[in-house]
Design a protein around this motif. Structure first.
Motif, PDB file in Angstrom:
ATOM      1  N   GLU A 122       0.766 -18.444  25.524  1.00 51.97           N
ATOM      2  CA  GLU A 122       0.608 -17.126  24.912  1.00 51.97           C
ATOM      3  C   GLU A 122       1.974 -16.467  24.793  1.00 51.97           C
ATOM      4  O   GLU A 122       2.794 -16.548  25.715  1.00 51.97           O
ATOM      5  CB  GLU A 122      -0.326 -16.256  25.745  1.00 51.97           C
ATOM      6  N   VAL A 123       2.198 -15.827  23.667  1.00 57.06           N
ATOM      7  CA  VAL A 123       3.436 -15.082  23.433  1.00 57.06           C
ATOM      8  C   VAL A 123       3.129 -13.601  23.604  1.00 57.06           C
ATOM      9  O   VAL A 123       2.146 -13.086  23.057  1.00 57.06           O
ATOM     10  CB  VAL A 123       3.990 -15.347  22.029  1.00 57.06           C
ATOM     11  N   ILE A 124       3.962 -12.928  24.366  1.00 57.42           N
ATOM     12  CA  ILE A 124       3.746 -11.510  24.658  1.00 57.42           C
ATOM     13  C   ILE A 124       4.970 -10.720  24.229  1.00 57.42           C
ATOM     14  O   ILE A 124       6.108 -11.074  24.574  1.00 57.42           O
ATOM     15  CB  ILE A 124       3.470 -11.291  26.160  1.00 57.42           C
ATOM     16  N   GLY A 125       4.744  -9.667  23.477  1.00 56.84           N
ATOM     17  CA  GLY A 125       5.818  -8.778  23.047  1.00 56.84           C
ATOM     18  C   GLY A 125       5.573  -7.361  23.530  1.00 56.84           C
ATOM     19  O   GLY A 125       4.463  -7.010  23.916  1.00 56.84           O
ATOM     20  N   SER A 126       6.596  -6.545  23.507  1.00 60.18           N
ATOM     21  CA  SER A 126       6.461  -5.166  23.952  1.00 60.18           C
ATOM     22  C   SER A 126       5.765  -4.320  22.885  1.00 60.18           C
ATOM     23  O   SER A 126       5.689  -4.694  21.711  1.00 60.18           O
ATOM     24  CB  SER A 126       7.841  -4.562  24.257  1.00 60.18           C
ATOM     25  N   ILE A 137       3.747 -12.338  16.271  1.00 60.30           N
ATOM     26  CA  ILE A 137       3.258 -12.749  17.592  1.00 60.30           C
ATOM     27  C   ILE A 137       1.765 -13.027  17.540  1.00 60.30           C
ATOM     28  O   ILE A 137       1.273 -14.021  18.089  1.00 60.30           O
ATOM     29  CB  ILE A 137       3.587 -11.677  18.640  1.00 60.30           C
ATOM     30  N   SER A 138       1.013 -12.159  16.880  1.00 56.83           N
ATOM     31  CA  SER A 138      -0.431 -12.367  16.752  1.00 56.83           C
ATOM     32  C   SER A 138      -0.734 -13.670  16.020  1.00 56.83           C
ATOM     33  O   SER A 138      -1.599 -14.457  16.441  1.00 56.83           O
ATOM     34  CB  SER A 138      -1.059 -11.184  16.008  1.00 56.83           C
ATOM     35  N   THR A 139      -0.002 -13.920  14.941  1.00 55.32           N
ATOM     36  CA  THR A 139      -0.203 -15.153  14.181  1.00 55.32           C
ATOM     37  C   THR A 139       0.158 -16.370  15.022  1.00 55.32           C
ATOM     38  O   THR A 139      -0.562 -17.380  15.031  1.00 55.32           O
ATOM     39  CB  THR A 139       0.655 -15.136  12.899  1.00 55.32           C
ATOM     40  N   ALA A 140       1.267 -16.289  15.743  1.00 56.68           N
ATOM     41  CA  ALA A 140       1.710 -17.413  16.571  1.00 56.68           C
ATOM     42  C   ALA A 140       0.691 -17.721  17.663  1.00 56.68           C
ATOM     43  O   ALA A 140       0.424 -18.898  17.958  1.00 56.68           O
ATOM     44  CB  ALA A 140       3.069 -17.104  17.193  1.00 56.68           C
ATOM     45  N   ASN A 141       0.108 -16.696  18.275  1.00 56.28           N
ATOM     46  CA  ASN A 141      -0.891 -16.931  19.311  1.00 56.28           C
ATOM     47  C   ASN A 141      -2.135 -17.601  18.741  1.00 56.28           C
ATOM     48  O   ASN A 141      -2.745 -18.465  19.382  1.00 56.28           O
ATOM     49  CB  ASN A 141      -1.261 -15.616  20.003  1.00 56.28           C
ATOM     50  N   LEU A 156       7.516 -17.608  15.028  1.00 59.34           N
ATOM     51  CA  LEU A 156       8.208 -16.750  15.987  1.00 59.34           C
ATOM     52  C   LEU A 156       9.708 -16.645  15.736  1.00 59.34           C
ATOM     53  O   LEU A 156      10.403 -15.952  16.476  1.00 59.34           O
ATOM     54  CB  LEU A 156       7.964 -17.253  17.407  1.00 59.34           C
ATOM     55  N   GLN A 157      10.226 -17.280  14.726  1.00 57.20           N
ATOM     56  CA  GLN A 157      11.650 -17.192  14.460  1.00 57.20           C
ATOM     57  C   GLN A 157      12.097 -15.771  14.143  1.00 57.20           C
ATOM     58  O   GLN A 157      13.245 -15.408  14.374  1.00 57.20           O
ATOM     59  CB  GLN A 157      12.031 -18.131  13.312  1.00 57.20           C
ATOM     60  N   ASP A 162      12.723 -10.973  21.490  1.00 57.53           N
ATOM     61  CA  ASP A 162      11.846  -9.823  21.730  1.00 57.53           C
ATOM     62  C   ASP A 162      10.472 -10.219  22.239  1.00 57.53           C
ATOM     63  O   ASP A 162       9.549  -9.399  22.237  1.00 57.53           O
ATOM     64  CB  ASP A 162      11.683  -9.009  20.439  1.00 57.53           C
ATOM     65  N   ALA A 163      10.288 -11.452  22.676  1.00 57.20           N
ATOM     66  CA  ALA A 163       8.992 -11.893  23.159  1.00 57.20           C
ATOM     67  C   ALA A 163       9.163 -12.832  24.340  1.00 57.20           C
ATOM     68  O   ALA A 163      10.193 -13.480  24.502  1.00 57.20           O
ATOM     69  CB  ALA A 163       8.210 -12.583  22.043  1.00 57.20           C
ATOM     70  N   ASP A 164       8.149 -12.879  25.175  1.00 54.26           N
ATOM     71  CA  ASP A 164       8.126 -13.782  26.323  1.00 54.26           C
ATOM     72  C   ASP A 164       6.992 -14.786  26.145  1.00 54.26           C
ATOM     73  O   ASP A 164       5.938 -14.467  25.593  1.00 54.26           O
ATOM     74  CB  ASP A 164       7.907 -13.001  27.627  1.00 54.26           C
TER      75      ASP A 164
END
Length: 229
Positions: A122-126, A137-141, A156-157, A162-164
């Motif tokens: 899962e990719v998490i952003g602020s 991020i939503s698309t990548a998840n 995610l490029q 800006d994401a973990d």
């Protein structure tokens, strides 16, 4: 970076172009880190987890016959993941759980080393991210849940640093046992009990940080392929 900047000033280099180059290098490094993080995932493990979630959804609808193929596939793919080098051995109390996903209530942390398989990410952003980055991020998840790690990395490029990334891992033998129990209950036409067995798998998932993945989980690169149906 501070040392290089100081040298640039001393030698009379123009600061602005250097700053742009440094920013570009950082962006490239963050893209590389994203790809590396995704390479720790197990393709068979991801597919097995998708099978488990699919079977649970079917069982929650009271159906049994339709859930059996997904359970068989989950067993086959977990077995393949266990034979691949994506698994690693560790005691649960030695892991570094990601704070975004605390353990389920009542979960007892194991102290005996067992085999773990990476089954999702899962990719998490602020919350302060720009809308286009939140969308990425939503698309990548969504792509990660579907097992499309290469597409997720490309998506995610635009996000870069800006994401973990956090990774879901599951204890292999315990998960196989739960799938086997669910299969027995399903074949006996007991959907509630079968669903409860699969829920145990979900509750026992451990989410670890990208830093932990870098040090403990083998890098699969592009060599691993999902088990064939």
């Amino acid at each position: 970076m501070r040392l290089i900047t100081s040298l640039a000033v001393v030698t009379g280099l123009v600061a602005a172009p250097f700053g742009a180059h440094a920013a570009s290098l950082r962006t490239d490094w963050e893209k590389y880190k994203v790809t590396r993080a995704f390479n720790h995932l197990s393709a068979d493990g991801q597919r097995a987890m998708a099978d488990i979630l699919n079977a649970k959804q079917i069982l929650d609808g009271g159906q049994t016959d339709a859930a059996i193929p997904a359970l068989y596939d989950a067993t086959k793919r977990l077995t393949a993941a266990g034979k691949a080098n994506s698994k690693f051995i560790a005691a649960e109390n030695s892991l570094q759980p990601a704070p975004q996903h605390p353990a389920a209530n009542g979960h007892v942390v194991g102290t005996t080393p067992v085999a773990w398989v990476p089954v999702g990410g899962e990719v998490i952003g602020s919350e302060t991210l720009a809308p286009e980055k939140k969308t990425a991020i939503s698309t990548a998840n969504t792509q990660l849940k579907a097992g499309n790690t290469q597409q997720a990395a490309q998506t995610l490029q635009v996000v870069a640093e800006d994401a973990d990334f956090i990774m879901a891992i599951t204890p292999l033998d315990q998960t196989l046992g739960a799938v086997n129990r669910a299969t027995v209950f399903t074949e006996a036409r007991h959907p509630k009990e079968a669903s409860a067995a699969l829920q145990q798998i979900i509750d026992n998932l451990v989410f670890v940080s990208e830093d932990f993945a870098e040090t403990a989980v083998p890098d699969q690169g592009q060599k691993q392929a999902p088990a064939k149906k």
